[in-house]
Design an enzyme around this catalytic site. Structure first.
Site, PDB file in Angstrom:
ATOM      1  N   VAL A   5      37.210  40.332  41.771  1.00 22.96           N
ATOM      2  CA  VAL A   5      38.640  40.611  41.888  1.00 22.96           C
ATOM      3  C   VAL A   5      39.359  41.035  40.594  1.00 22.96           C
ATOM      4  O   VAL A   5      39.833  42.008  40.701  1.00 22.96           O
ATOM      5  CB  VAL A   5      39.503  39.487  42.518  1.00 22.96           C
ATOM      6  CG1 VAL A   5      40.762  39.687  42.732  1.00 22.96           C
ATOM      7  CG2 VAL A   5      38.789  39.027  43.872  1.00 22.96           C
ATOM      8  N   CYS A   6      39.053  40.443  39.535  1.00 24.23           N
ATOM      9  CA  CYS A   6      39.633  40.783  38.115  1.00 24.23           C
ATOM     10  C   CYS A   6      39.082  42.328  37.644  1.00 24.23           C
ATOM     11  O   CYS A   6      39.754  43.136  37.325  1.00 24.23           O
ATOM     12  CB  CYS A   6      39.250  39.823  37.046  1.00 24.23           C
ATOM     13  SG  CYS A   6      39.997  38.394  37.314  1.00 24.23           S
ATOM     14  N   ASP A   7      37.718  42.533  38.024  1.00 23.01           N
ATOM     15  CA  ASP A   7      37.197  43.985  37.788  1.00 23.01           C
ATOM     16  C   ASP A   7      37.795  44.952  38.556  1.00 23.01           C
ATOM     17  O   ASP A   7      38.306  46.050  38.218  1.00 23.01           O
ATOM     18  CB  ASP A   7      35.691  43.906  38.144  1.00 23.01           C
ATOM     19  CG  ASP A   7      34.840  44.891  37.763  1.00 23.01           C
ATOM     20  OD1 ASP A   7      35.360  46.144  38.363  1.00 23.01           O
ATOM     21  OD2 ASP A   7      33.927  44.801  37.335  1.00 23.01           O
TER      22      ASP A   7
END
Length: 168
Positions: free
Chosen positions: A62-64
């Site tokens: 999700v951060c990527d």
């Protein structure tokens, strides 16, 4: 004294340290380190609209996705925008991630040293010493014009709402 604020991480409540930032607030000053160990803060981008993307760790899907979308969609909207992603990842890991992912329009930075950004923006997770997912937009005068604290840390921010806000 602020009341205790929480979000969830995989459904489990976690405590946020620091005060909630609200629209209209003067953005707290901060210094974080980029992948080259250089200091980055609001003053680095004087006169620009700063989109501050906050992620727990770039080593998660999700951060990527969040940083890649901000790098391609917001940073490409024009020179008046600066995109800064802040996480607790070490600067070395940030540099490796950005090189591998082709992040060239956004700056990824680390709050690992003192967690001062996390505390100032009310996103430091007490139990994990990670940052909760959030997005802030700070105008040219360092006033907060948009703030989203994502209630579940493993969920994405509302990209469509943010992009619509930036385009108006």
């Amino acid at each position: 004294m602020d009341k205790t604020r929480t979000v969830t991480m995989k459904g489990n409540p976690v405590t946020l340290i620091g005060s909630e930032i609200k629209i209209g607030d003067k953005a707290p000053m901060f210094t974080v380190l980029d992948g080259g160990m250089q200091p980055v803060g609001l003053d680095t981008y004087k006169g620009k609209i700063k989109v501050i993307s906050v992620t727990p760790s770039l080593d998660t899907a999700v951060c990527d996705l969040q940083l890649r979308r901000f790098n391609s969609e917001i940073a490409s909207m024009g020179d008046e925008y600066a995109v800064i992603n802040v996480s607790m990842d070490l600067p070395f890991a940030i540099k490796r991630f950005c090189t591998t992912a082709g992040i060239e329009n956004a700056v990824a930075a680390s709050d690992h040293r003192e967690a001062a950004f996390g505390t100032a923006y009310g996103v430091l997770i007490k139990e994990l010493r990670l940052l909760a997912r959030a997005v802030f937009v700070v105008d040219e005068n360092n006033v907060v014009t948009y703030a989203e604290y994502v209630p579940e840390v493993t969920s994405s921010p509302d990209f469509d709402k943010l992009i619509a806000f930036l385009k108006k």
